[in-house]
Design a protein around this motif. Structure first.
Motif, PDB file in Angstrom:
ATOM      1  N   MET A   1      35.675  56.904  47.254  1.00  0.00           N
ATOM      2  CA  MET A   1      36.453  56.701  45.845  1.00  0.00           C
ATOM      3  C   MET A   1      36.464  54.875  45.799  1.00  0.00           C
ATOM      4  O   MET A   1      36.812  54.290  46.888  1.00  0.00           O
ATOM      5  N   ALA A   2      36.199  54.571  44.555  1.00  0.00           N
ATOM      6  CA  ALA A   2      36.070  53.226  44.314  1.00  0.00           C
ATOM      7  C   ALA A   2      37.474  52.378  44.468  1.00  0.00           C
ATOM      8  O   ALA A   2      38.597  52.979  44.052  1.00  0.00           O
ATOM      9  N   ARG A   3      37.450  51.184  44.998  1.00  0.00           N
ATOM     10  CA  ARG A   3      38.429  50.589  45.280  1.00  0.00           C
ATOM     11  C   ARG A   3      38.368  48.915  45.033  1.00  0.00           C
ATOM     12  O   ARG A   3      37.354  48.566  45.027  1.00  0.00           O
ATOM     13  N   VAL A   4      39.396  48.436  44.369  1.00  0.00           N
ATOM     14  CA  VAL A   4      39.285  46.920  43.994  1.00  0.00           C
ATOM     15  C   VAL A   4      39.444  46.210  45.153  1.00  0.00           C
ATOM     16  O   VAL A   4      40.133  46.405  46.069  1.00  0.00           O
ATOM     17  N   LYS A   5      38.932  45.141  45.071  1.00  0.00           N
ATOM     18  CA  LYS A   5      38.795  44.176  46.333  1.00  0.00           C
ATOM     19  C   LYS A   5      40.155  43.782  46.645  1.00  0.00           C
ATOM     20  O   LYS A   5      40.971  43.577  45.713  1.00  0.00           O
ATOM     21  N   THR A   6      40.193  43.516  47.700  1.00  0.00           N
ATOM     22  CA  THR A   6      41.942  43.187  48.438  1.00  0.00           C
ATOM     23  C   THR A   6      41.901  41.622  47.825  1.00  0.00           C
ATOM     24  O   THR A   6      41.062  40.824  47.732  1.00  0.00           O
ATOM     25  N   GLY A   7      43.036  40.840  47.930  1.00  0.00           N
ATOM     26  CA  GLY A   7      43.492  39.826  47.370  1.00  0.00           C
ATOM     27  C   GLY A   7      43.756  39.466  46.055  1.00  0.00           C
ATOM     28  O   GLY A   7      44.423  38.522  45.917  1.00  0.00           O
ATOM     29  N   LEU A   8      43.482  40.618  45.175  1.00  0.00           N
ATOM     30  CA  LEU A   8      43.922  40.304  44.045  1.00  0.00           C
ATOM     31  C   LEU A   8      45.528  40.804  43.737  1.00  0.00           C
ATOM     32  O   LEU A   8      46.018  41.589  44.176  1.00  0.00           O
ATOM     33  N   SER A   9      46.202  39.808  43.067  1.00  0.00           N
ATOM     34  CA  SER A   9      47.469  40.267  42.477  1.00  0.00           C
ATOM     35  C   SER A   9      47.723  41.148  41.644  1.00  0.00           C
ATOM     36  O   SER A   9      46.868  41.485  40.856  1.00  0.00           O
ATOM     37  N   GLY A  10      48.949  41.783  41.433  1.00  0.00           N
ATOM     38  CA  GLY A  10      49.175  42.785  40.490  1.00  0.00           C
ATOM     39  C   GLY A  10      49.005  42.237  39.017  1.00  0.00           C
ATOM     40  O   GLY A  10      48.457  43.011  38.386  1.00  0.00           O
ATOM     41  N   LYS A  11      49.250  41.010  38.857  1.00  0.00           N
ATOM     42  CA  LYS A  11      49.066  40.320  37.513  1.00  0.00           C
ATOM     43  C   LYS A  11      47.557  40.195  37.242  1.00  0.00           C
ATOM     44  O   LYS A  11      46.978  40.609  36.327  1.00  0.00           O
ATOM     45  N   GLU A  12      46.763  39.800  38.075  1.00  0.00           N
ATOM     46  CA  GLU A  12      45.235  39.851  38.200  1.00  0.00           C
ATOM     47  C   GLU A  12      44.609  41.044  37.811  1.00  0.00           C
ATOM     48  O   GLU A  12      43.869  41.328  37.042  1.00  0.00           O
ATOM     49  N   LYS A  13      45.334  41.930  38.564  1.00  0.00           N
ATOM     50  CA  LYS A  13      44.633  43.446  38.312  1.00  0.00           C
ATOM     51  C   LYS A  13      44.936  44.058  36.853  1.00  0.00           C
ATOM     52  O   LYS A  13      44.129  44.813  36.261  1.00  0.00           O
ATOM     53  N   ALA A  14      46.197  43.775  36.251  1.00  0.00           N
ATOM     54  CA  ALA A  14      46.809  44.046  34.995  1.00  0.00           C
ATOM     55  C   ALA A  14      45.858  43.408  33.965  1.00  0.00           C
ATOM     56  O   ALA A  14      45.285  44.135  32.810  1.00  0.00           O
ATOM     57  N   ALA A  15      45.493  42.046  34.244  1.00  0.00           N
ATOM     58  CA  ALA A  15      44.759  41.277  33.395  1.00  0.00           C
ATOM     59  C   ALA A  15      43.289  41.938  33.182  1.00  0.00           C
ATOM     60  O   ALA A  15      42.796  42.076  32.120  1.00  0.00           O
ATOM     61  N   MET A  16      42.634  42.248  34.193  1.00  0.00           N
ATOM     62  CA  MET A  16      41.317  42.965  34.495  1.00  0.00           C
ATOM     63  C   MET A  16      41.507  44.252  33.733  1.00  0.00           C
ATOM     64  O   MET A  16      40.369  44.586  33.096  1.00  0.00           O
ATOM     65  N   LEU A  17      42.598  44.923  33.958  1.00  0.00           N
ATOM     66  CA  LEU A  17      42.562  46.317  33.185  1.00  0.00           C
ATOM     67  C   LEU A  17      42.653  46.189  31.737  1.00  0.00           C
ATOM     68  O   LEU A  17      41.962  46.851  31.080  1.00  0.00           O
ATOM     69  N   PHE A  18      43.376  44.907  31.275  1.00  0.00           N
ATOM     70  CA  PHE A  18      43.426  44.868  29.825  1.00  0.00           C
ATOM     71  C   PHE A  18      42.034  44.670  29.320  1.00  0.00           C
ATOM     72  O   PHE A  18      41.767  44.832  28.276  1.00  0.00           O
ATOM     73  N   ILE A  19      41.307  43.632  30.000  1.00  0.00           N
ATOM     74  CA  ILE A  19      39.918  43.214  29.498  1.00  0.00           C
ATOM     75  C   ILE A  19      38.925  44.580  29.581  1.00  0.00           C
ATOM     76  O   ILE A  19      38.484  44.751  28.583  1.00  0.00           O
ATOM     77  N   ALA A  20      39.277  45.246  30.610  1.00  0.00           N
ATOM     78  CA  ALA A  20      38.578  46.691  30.557  1.00  0.00           C
ATOM     79  C   ALA A  20      38.672  47.586  29.375  1.00  0.00           C
ATOM     80  O   ALA A  20      38.057  48.249  29.033  1.00  0.00           O
ATOM     81  N   LEU A  21      40.065  47.679  29.109  1.00  0.00           N
ATOM     82  CA  LEU A  21      40.341  48.475  28.048  1.00  0.00           C
ATOM     83  C   LEU A  21      40.152  48.079  26.688  1.00  0.00           C
ATOM     84  O   LEU A  21      39.803  49.115  25.762  1.00  0.00           O
ATOM     85  N   GLY A  22      39.889  46.749  26.643  1.00  0.00           N
ATOM     86  CA  GLY A  22      39.417  46.355  25.139  1.00  0.00           C
ATOM     87  C   GLY A  22      40.546  45.843  24.305  1.00  0.00           C
ATOM     88  O   GLY A  22      41.741  46.203  24.513  1.00  0.00           O
TER      89      GLY A  22
END
Length: 337
Positions: A1-22
């Motif tokens: 199962m794909a996993r995001v690299k460690t070390g990212l904060s919750g905010k960073e993951k949320a920002a990347m998710l928003f970029i991914a969603l468009g």
């Protein structure tokens, strides 16, 4: 199962998710966030230059796992979610997802009580020590807590309200024990997150959802035995921005009592919604005068604006106490036309 690299904060993951969603989907989601959350998220997005296709897929996959886990928790509780996730993803990944949910999504203590009928909870806690009642009410929805608080004897209402206002953080062991007993009575899920609860804002939210009689009894009594606490609660009970919930007749009554200089100062820092409501209830001449005062006022201190807004709020509360205006509330208030 794909996993995001460690070390990212919750905010960073949320920002990347928003970029991914468009932009379109992200804009719809942002409507449900607080202003401070939007600001923080926007800064994070601005700081990300590129997101690879691989990272996008991993972020979306992790978000999907969290959503599925949250559904399992809602359906059958944390233990049920953990069991299902272990079978699908393995023990370690299941624990990681559950831990992520109980911290970032804040699965709070007494989650089962928030799903129960307030009358059931009241039946169990009404004879408990006021500190125990205060602890439980602090974790309930304000509407539920208001019903329970209003059903207590008047002397206990005051005691419990005061204890809620002065709660900060509580020992996890104490919360766990109270949860265990309440769970046994209600036969449902126990949550494992031990976040701080209580405080002045909690009792303000509860009183705002209560009927006027309960609120008045508690505040009148607090004004006798804890003046500072009563004043702090009253300041937060109705804030300047809440003017938009008043009907036009009430706003016009308030405007007759307000000093024009205070009104100009208050409007200097008012939201567009509040300004629109106030101006729409002024005469054309008064509106022009106030706008002219604001124009010639120049820069003002934020504290002066806040003080002027608070003086207007004090007028609103005094008019309510005198029965000249009605502020729509929860509980059993009735408006007689």
């Amino acid at each position: 199962m794909a996993r995001v690299k460690t070390g990212l904060s919750g905010k960073e993951k949320a920002a990347m998710l928003f970029i991914a969603l468009g932009p379109e989907i992200s804009a719809q989601v942002m409507r449900h966030l607080r202003d401070d959350e939007i600001e923080e998220l926007t800064l994070e997005i601005a700081n990300i230059n590129t997101v690879t296709s691989e990272d996008k897929n991993k972020i979306i996959d992790e978000f999907y796992q969290l959503c599925v886990a949250q559904e399992y928790i809602s359906e059958g509780g944390i233990e049920y979610a953990k069991e299902v996730l272990e079978k699908a993803l393995g023990t370690q990944r299941a624990i990681e997802i559950i831990n992520s949910l109980t911290t970032s999504l804040q699965v709070k203590p007494f989650d089962f009580a928030r799903k129960a009928d307030p009358a059931q909870v009241l039946n169990f806690i009404q004879n408990e020590h006021p500190q125990t009642i205060a602890l439980v009410l602090s974790y309930l929805k304000p509407e539920q807590a208001a019903i329970i608080l209003s059903s207590l004897p008047q002397d206990k209402q005051v005691d419990v309200a005061k204890r809620i206002a002065k709660l900060s953080s509580t020992s996890p062991e104490v919360i766990k024990e109270v949860e265990r007993i309440l769970e046994k009575k209600l036969s449902t899920l126990v949550s494992q997150d031990y976040t701080a609860a209580g405080g002045i804002q909690t009792i303000v939210d509860i009183l705002n959802a209560s009927d006027r009689g309960t609120e008045k009894n508690i505040l009148d009594s607090l004004e006798i035995n804890d003046v500072e606490l009563a004043e702090e609660i009253k300041k937060r009970m109705f804030v300047f921005e809440d003017i938009v919930i008043l009907d036009n007749r009430s706003i016009q009554r308030v405007l007759r009592e307000v000093d024009n200089h205070d009104l100009a100062l208050a409007l200097k820092g008012a939201s567009e919604e509040v300004a629109k409501v106030l101006y729409s209830n002024m005469s054309k001449r008064m509106s022009e005068m106030i706008q002219e005062d604001i124009q010639y006022m120049g820069p003002v201190r934020l504290k002066d604006v806040e003080d002027a807004q608070q003086r207007i709020v004090n007028i609103i509360r005094s008019l309510e106490d005198a029965g000249e205006i009605i502020i729509s509330r929860g509980g059993g208030d009735e408006i007689i036309v």
